[in-house]
Design a protein around this motif. Structure first.
Motif, PDB file in Angstrom:
ATOM      1  N   TYR A 132       0.859  -1.184   0.000  1.00 46.26           N
ATOM      2  CA  TYR A 132       0.000   0.000   0.000  1.00 46.26           C
ATOM      3  C   TYR A 132       0.894   1.232   0.000  1.00 46.26           C
ATOM      4  CZ  TYR A 132      -4.431   2.427   0.896  1.00 46.26           C
ATOM      5  OH  TYR A 132      -5.569   3.211   0.782  1.00 46.26           O
ATOM      6  N   GLN A 133       0.668   2.154  -0.964  1.00 46.04           N
ATOM      7  CA  GLN A 133       1.601   3.249  -1.201  1.00 46.04           C
ATOM      8  C   GLN A 133       0.926   4.621  -1.096  1.00 46.04           C
ATOM      9  OE1 GLN A 133       4.276   1.605  -4.767  1.00 46.04           O
ATOM     10  NE2 GLN A 133       2.125   1.039  -4.932  1.00 46.04           N
ATOM     11  N   TYR A 163       4.145  -1.530   3.077  1.00 47.72           N
ATOM     12  CA  TYR A 163       3.759  -0.231   2.536  1.00 47.72           C
ATOM     13  C   TYR A 163       4.976   0.525   2.006  1.00 47.72           C
ATOM     14  CZ  TYR A 163       5.293   1.271   7.194  1.00 47.72           C
ATOM     15  OH  TYR A 163       6.028   1.474   8.327  1.00 47.72           O
ATOM     16  N   ALA A 164       4.716   1.648   1.320  1.00 49.58           N
ATOM     17  CA  ALA A 164       5.771   2.459   0.711  1.00 49.58           C
ATOM     18  C   ALA A 164       5.233   3.855   0.447  1.00 49.58           C
ATOM     19  CB  ALA A 164       6.235   1.819  -0.606  1.00 49.58           C
ATOM     20  N   TRP A 165       6.136   4.753   0.059  1.00 54.54           N
ATOM     21  CA  TRP A 165       5.763   6.092  -0.374  1.00 54.54           C
ATOM     22  C   TRP A 165       6.172   6.223  -1.832  1.00 54.54           C
ATOM     23  CZ3 TRP A 165       7.055  11.041   2.962  1.00 54.54           C
ATOM     24  CH2 TRP A 165       6.362  12.153   2.442  1.00 54.54           C
ATOM     25  N   SER A 166       5.283   6.714  -2.664  1.00 53.92           N
ATOM     26  CA  SER A 166       5.600   7.014  -4.057  1.00 53.92           C
ATOM     27  C   SER A 166       6.062   8.463  -4.117  1.00 53.92           C
ATOM     28  CB  SER A 166       4.371   6.795  -4.950  1.00 53.92           C
ATOM     29  OG  SER A 166       4.655   7.136  -6.296  1.00 53.92           O
ATOM     30  N   ALA A 184       9.541  -0.584   0.416  1.00 54.32           N
ATOM     31  CA  ALA A 184       9.946  -0.093  -0.905  1.00 54.32           C
ATOM     32  C   ALA A 184       9.819   1.419  -0.987  1.00 54.32           C
ATOM     33  CB  ALA A 184       9.074  -0.737  -1.987  1.00 54.32           C
ATOM     34  N   VAL A 185      10.354   1.968  -2.059  1.00 55.73           N
ATOM     35  CA  VAL A 185      10.084   3.325  -2.512  1.00 55.73           C
ATOM     36  C   VAL A 185       9.679   3.218  -3.974  1.00 55.73           C
ATOM     37  CG1 VAL A 185      10.974   5.646  -2.907  1.00 55.73           C
ATOM     38  CG2 VAL A 185      11.870   4.280  -1.007  1.00 55.73           C
ATOM     39  N   GLN A 186       8.606   3.898  -4.352  1.00 54.43           N
ATOM     40  CA  GLN A 186       8.297   3.981  -5.774  1.00 54.43           C
ATOM     41  C   GLN A 186       8.765   5.337  -6.284  1.00 54.43           C
ATOM     42  OE1 GLN A 186       4.610   3.999  -8.946  1.00 54.43           O
ATOM     43  NE2 GLN A 186       4.592   2.445  -7.333  1.00 54.43           N
ATOM     44  N   LEU A 207      15.547  -1.492   0.872  1.00 58.09           N
ATOM     45  CA  LEU A 207      14.216  -1.310   0.307  1.00 58.09           C
ATOM     46  C   LEU A 207      14.216  -1.732  -1.157  1.00 58.09           C
ATOM     47  CD1 LEU A 207      13.542   2.287   1.661  1.00 58.09           C
ATOM     48  CD2 LEU A 207      12.632   0.160   2.609  1.00 58.09           C
ATOM     49  N   ALA A 208      13.091  -2.196  -1.642  1.00 54.13           N
ATOM     50  CA  ALA A 208      12.928  -2.409  -3.080  1.00 54.13           C
ATOM     51  C   ALA A 208      12.720  -1.060  -3.761  1.00 54.13           C
ATOM     52  CB  ALA A 208      11.739  -3.313  -3.351  1.00 54.13           C
ATOM     53  N   SER A 209      13.180  -0.959  -4.983  1.00 54.43           N
ATOM     54  CA  SER A 209      13.027   0.245  -5.804  1.00 54.43           C
ATOM     55  C   SER A 209      12.001  -0.060  -6.898  1.00 54.43           C
ATOM     56  CB  SER A 209      14.381   0.623  -6.417  1.00 54.43           C
ATOM     57  OG  SER A 209      14.243   1.563  -7.454  1.00 54.43           O
ATOM     58  N   ILE A 210      10.787   0.470  -6.723  1.00 55.85           N
ATOM     59  CA  ILE A 210       9.714   0.270  -7.707  1.00 55.85           C
ATOM     60  C   ILE A 210       9.779   1.429  -8.693  1.00 55.85           C
ATOM     61  CG2 ILE A 210       7.256  -0.137  -8.051  1.00 55.85           C
ATOM     62  CD1 ILE A 210       8.621  -2.165  -6.191  1.00 55.85           C
TER      63      ILE A 210
END
Length: 325
Positions: A132-133, A163-166, A184-186, A207-210
């Motif tokens: 959820y971002q 969760y992550a922040w776009s 992650a970060v988008q 973190l994953a990089s989306i």
């Protein structure tokens, strides 16, 4: 090469995700600015999603605002009984009117976050969101910390898994990264626009990089870019959308950059788009590019990039030399 992990969460995904902005169809801002990619065939979108699944794509990224709810609805219908075969990501923070397909504002309150999550679960036809971002890229960091803590509560309640922040702001992304279940970060990333600060953050904080805009809004697909049709965001490009000038078509200066990279990107029998994705995978082992799609043919071409793997370090250096980086 074909697998990635949403790091801290240990959730496994395909190295390639599919971005579901385009399949939301037409929608607009309050002043009439088109925010979609033009008309779309929902049945073709459903076929493309299912074809992607068959080809090994297990990560799908959407947002509640894409098509003002329509993208989530189409994605949920396409997945059907195969929901448990995929990792679903969506976003919240924008407010919209689905009847007029209009973006009406934004809301960063915790109360709205819970309402938005409930609505997304309903449209997607699921009881939980995997990633959820937060979708407001320039939100106040203090409020974002409050929302991060709320996301931790959502995890405990079983409504989301992580969760992550776009956002393209590394300092803001680090605020969310303080949360235990932030995975992650988008952020924007493509061969024409590198993002070393955000990739460095993902490396340091596990973190994953989306990666959104991996094909530079279509510039890296190899297609002709004449004047986009009405209803396409590129027909009236907002300030942040690079490469499409005044909306009359692709900026010749950007086209020249793509042409300069063509021989490197199409090495190994790749299409131009596959080469652009291969650059992202070579750039970092944490990356998960999420190109958009509107047809089975696009789904097949993008998914086919996984079999060809990343570019080599030498090719990365050659691209940097060509672009003067």
């Amino acid at each position: 090469m074909t697998k990635r992990t949403l790091r801290r969460s240990r959730i496994g995904v395909s190295a390639l995700g599919f971005g579901c902005w385009a399949i939301g169809g037409e929608w607009k801002s309050a002043d009439g600015q088109p925010l979609g990619w033009g008309k779309v065939d929902d049945e073709e979108s459903v076929r493309a999603i299912r074809r992607a699944l068959d080809l090994g794509v297990t990560f799908f990224d959407t947002a509640d605002v894409y098509g003002t709810g329509h993208s989530e609805t189409v994605l949920g219908r396409a997945l059907g009984t195969r929901r448990d075969d995929v990792v679903l990501a969506t976003k919240w923070g924008n407010v919209f009117d689905p009847d007029t397909r209009t973006l009406t504002g934004s809301d960063d309150t915790p109360e709205y976050a819970r309402r938005a999550l409930t609505a997304s679960l309903r449209r997607l036809g699921t009881d939980h969101i995997d990633l959820y971002q937060f979708h407001l890229s320039d939100a106040d960091p203090g409020r974002a910390a409050e929302l991060r803590d709320l996301c931790e509560e959502f995890v405990k309640e079983g409504l989301i898994r992580c969760y992550a922040w776009s956002t393209d702001d590394a300092e803001r992304a680090a605020v969310f990264a303080d949360g235990v279940q932030c995975a992650a970060v988008q952020h924007a990333l493509n061969v024409l626009n590198d993002a070393p600060e955000l990739l460095g953050l993902c490396e340091r904080l596990e973190l994953a990089s989306i990666n959104r805009s991996p094909l530079a809004m279509g510039l890296l697909t190899g297609k002709r870019h004449d004047a986009p049709a009405a209803g396409d965001i590129r027909s009236r490009p907002p300030a942040w959308l690079q490469g499409f000038g005044d909306g009359s078509g692709a900026d010749p200066r950007w086209v020249a950059r793509v042409d300069a990279l063509r021989d490197v990107l199409t090495s190994g029998g790749r299409t131009l788009a596959q080469g652009a994705l291969a650059w992202i995978w070579a750039r970092s082992s944490r990356t998960v590019p999420i190109p958009g799609f509107r047809s089975v043919a696009q789904a097949e071409q993008n998914a086919g990039a996984m079999a060809k793997g990343p570019l080599t370090p030498g090719q990365l250096a050659e691209i940097d030399h060509i672009l003067g980086r």
